[in-house]
Design a protein around this motif. Structure first.
Motif, PDB file in Angstrom:
ATOM      1  N   ASP A   1       0.822  -1.209   0.000  1.00  0.00           N
ATOM      2  CA  ASP A   1       0.000   0.000   0.000  1.00  0.00           C
ATOM      3  C   ASP A   1       0.857   1.262   0.000  1.00  0.00           C
ATOM      4  OD1 ASP A   1      -2.316  -1.569   0.109  1.00  0.00           O
ATOM      5  OD2 ASP A   1      -2.246  -1.659   2.298  1.00  0.00           O
ATOM      6  N   TYR A   2       1.913   1.283   0.813  1.00  0.00           N
ATOM      7  CA  TYR A   2       2.770   2.463   0.889  1.00  0.00           C
ATOM      8  C   TYR A   2       3.421   2.761  -0.465  1.00  0.00           C
ATOM      9  CZ  TYR A   2       2.532   2.024   6.021  1.00  0.00           C
ATOM     10  OH  TYR A   2       2.109   1.944   7.324  1.00  0.00           O
TER      11      TYR A   2
ATOM     12  N   GLU B   1       0.856   4.009  -3.039  1.00  0.00           N
ATOM     13  CA  GLU B   1       0.547   5.420  -2.761  1.00  0.00           C
ATOM     14  C   GLU B   1       1.633   6.338  -3.283  1.00  0.00           C
ATOM     15  OE1 GLU B   1       0.460   8.160   1.266  1.00  0.00           O
ATOM     16  OE2 GLU B   1      -0.352   6.128   1.388  1.00  0.00           O
TER      17      GLU B   1
END
Length: 234
Positions: A198-199, A202
């Motif tokens: 996810d990081y 993003e």
């Protein structure tokens, strides 16, 4: 024979907690030994991202007295499990001449006992602890004061990765969380799982998802090129 990727020597940089191990070992230790406030500290590091990794790790281990050292070491030796395929992947890297670096925001006193059977196959970079009866005092030999992305990591994985020139080395990162985001920005190829997926999404960083080291080995084998020893790599 030697192996190359894109005419460069491959080199591995792998996180420890939740990457080499099935679970985050720091969180396992906190669950077993720390007062409940540890959960708030972790939430500030990982969810709100209002607390730096260095300050967060310091606050977590400030919750524990050094008198627990032997109990914690016994606990990790009994309870920590390696992610499937890790020993086999180390054997693969050794056979192919691929350096394997463990880069961790964790602490030597609980990482060393876990990795002891494999210390001759890897290089370890992590934080250090000095025990007193009242405290676990941390020091940060691989911290950075001039790292452009943040200057807030307890162990600057970018600084360790940059010891290997991108001109001669194909740098491969393996990680699972916020501590691996900076390394993911710099690596030629990043394997990600859990929160790191996810990081990096993003941040617009391409990664290869994985769940086991068998996954990583299969992907790496498909990309390696064998060349005669001593032959030019460009």
């Amino acid at each position: 024979m030697s192996v190359v990727i894109e005419h460069r020597q491959p080199v591995i940089f792998s996180d420890f907690d939740g990457t080499i191990t099935e679970r985050d070992v720091i969180q396992m230790i906190m669950e077993a030994f720390a007062p409940p406030v540890w959960k708030d500290i972790v939430a500030q590091i990982l969810d709100a991202r209002t607390l730096s990794i260095k300050d967060g790790v310091t606050q977590l281990f400030d919750l524990l007295p050094g008198s627990l050292h032997d109990d914690i070491v016994a606990f990790v030796k009994e309870n920590v499990r390696f992610r499937p395929g890790f020993p086999e992947f180390l054997t693969f890297c050794q056979a192919k001449g691929i350096p394997f670096n463990v880069v961790s925001g964790g602490v030597d006193f609980f990482i060393e006992p876990v990795l002891a059977p494999y210390r001759d196959r890897l290089t370890l970079y992590c934080n250090r602890a000095r025990m007193t009866p009242e405290r676990i005092e941390l020091s940060f030999p691989y911290g950075a004061t001039d790292c452009e992305p943040c200057n807030q990591c307890a162990c600057c994985k970018i600084g360790i990765l940059d010891r290997y020139s991108p001109e001669t080395h194909y740098r491969i990162g393996i990680g699972d969380s916020i501590t691996d985001l900076g390394m993911s920005r710099r690596a030629d190829w990043t394997f990600a799982r859990s929160r790191l997926i996810d990081y990096t999404a993003e941040a617009g960083i391409p990664t290869t998802p994985f769940e086991t080291f068998y996954d990583i080995q299969a992907a790496l084998e498909a990309k390696l090129t064998e060349v005669p020893l001593g032959s030019p790599r460009s």
